[in-house]
Enzyme design. Structure first.
Site, PDB file in Angstrom:
ATOM      1  N   GLU A  42       0.839  -1.201   0.000  1.00 31.75           N
ATOM      2  CA  GLU A  42       0.000   0.000   0.000  1.00 31.75           C
ATOM      3  C   GLU A  42       0.872   1.249   0.000  1.00 31.75           C
ATOM      4  O   GLU A  42       0.646   2.195   0.771  1.00 31.75           O
ATOM      5  CB  GLU A  42      -0.942   0.011   1.202  1.00 31.75           C
ATOM      6  N   CYS A 126     -11.347   2.542   5.302  1.00 32.32           N
ATOM      7  CA  CYS A 126     -10.637   3.796   5.584  1.00 32.32           C
ATOM      8  C   CYS A 126     -10.996   4.899   4.590  1.00 32.32           C
ATOM      9  O   CYS A 126     -11.173   6.060   4.969  1.00 32.32           O
ATOM     10  CB  CYS A 126      -9.129   3.545   5.567  1.00 32.32           C
TER      11      CYS A 126
HETATM   12 ZN   LIG Z   1      -8.163   4.046   2.354  1.00 32.01          ZN
END
Ligand SMILES: [Zn+2]
Length: 301
Positions: A42, A126
């Site tokens: 990520e 998120c």
């Molecule tokens: Zn996110």
């Protein structure tokens, strides 16, 4: 870290922020303001690793870039940060949310066969939270003010009342920005007052012009901002014109995807069309229709 640099007036922290920023801008950011090509971590991998189809470019990362760009902007009011704030806001972050506001992208690939679709929900939710708080606070990114200066960073419909030059002053801005660059501002101090309006002239705009009460203003820019200092009277008007000419933007030749694509792609650059602060997307040219991507020759560097 940028906030700490400002709070403590720590130039070493500011320099570190600028070093990180410059590295990001030169080698690691997508043309949409997306960040982080890799799903496995990520995050970042190596310089110029910016694949289109597998781009991770998480919505959260673009939201974070908006946050960071604003903090850097407030360190020294340099329009290059506002340019990136605008790019990431309009193209990297808000595109993560559907127009209905009910579904969202987690990853934002720049090339698609139609398979990726927006999520209703995600195991790791998120992005929806970050976009929500960004949308809820977006008014805070349009202008900023000190005792004697009001700075416009973005346009698109603003109505704010501030104390400027010691006088309560209502300032309104009307436009269809970012779809149109005709900006109309009205300044209404409760009594005549001396202060400065700073108007951002985006880096993508080459032929901006401005008038105060119909009289042309010399376009002398300070780090991407036009400063207009005068004694303002109720009803004063400012007209700012930011022509939005459609332009081609070519990928950096170091992009890995081009190197992997072999000779055919080497003859052609990856190409994007932009107009103002907006980045375009559309269907790929169809070889069957005789339209070849290498009709657009790679520019000499
Ligand atoms: Zn996110």
């Amino acid at each position: 870290m940028a906030d700490l640099a400002a709070l403590q007036n720590d130039k070493t922290l500011q320099t570190a922020c600028e070093t990180l920023w410059n590295d990001l801008m030169l080698t690691k950011v997508y043309v949409t303001g997306g960040l982080g090509p890799s799903a496995s971590n990520e995050g970042f991998t190596r310089d110029y690793d910016l694949p289109n189809a597998t781009a991770y470019a998480e919505t959260c990362a673009a939201v974070a870039l908006v946050f960071w760009a604003q903090r850097m902007l407030h360190l020294d009011m340099d329009g290059r940060y506002a340019d990136m704030l605008e790019l990431a806001l309009f193209n990297g972050a808000l595109v993560g949310l559907s127009r209905e506001g009910t579904t969202y992208f987690y990853a934002n690939p720049l090339e698609s066969d139609g398979t990726p679709t927006r999520w209703h929900w995600h195991d790791c939710p998120c992005c929806t939270m970050n976009v929500s708080r960004l949308v809820a606070s977006v008014a805070g990114y349009m202008v900023s003010a000190s005792d004697d200066t009001l700075a416009f960073h973005l346009y698109g419909g603003i109505d704010t009342t501030r104390t400027l030059g010691g006088v309560a002053t209502r300032v309104t801005e009307v436009s269809r920005y970012p779809f149109d660059g005709a900006i109309a501002i009205t300044v209404d101090p409760a009594s005549p007052a001396d202060f400065t309006l700073m108007l951002r002239v985006p880096g993508w705009c080459g032929k901006a012009s401005a008038m105060v009460n119909g009289a042309a203003v010399p376009m002398v820019l300070d780090k991407g901002y036009l400063r207009i200092t005068r004694r303002w009277q109720a009803g004063d008007t400012v007209a700012l014109s930011l022509p939005m000419r459609p332009e081609r933007v070519y990928a950096h030749p170091c992009g890995d995807q081009q190197r992997r694509s072999g000779r055919a792609a080497a003859r052609a650059a990856r190409l994007l069309r932009r107009r103002g602060g907006s980045r375009g997307c559309g269907p790929a040219p169809s070889p069957a229709a005789g339209r070849r991507i290498d009709r657009h020759p790679k520019p000499a560097l």
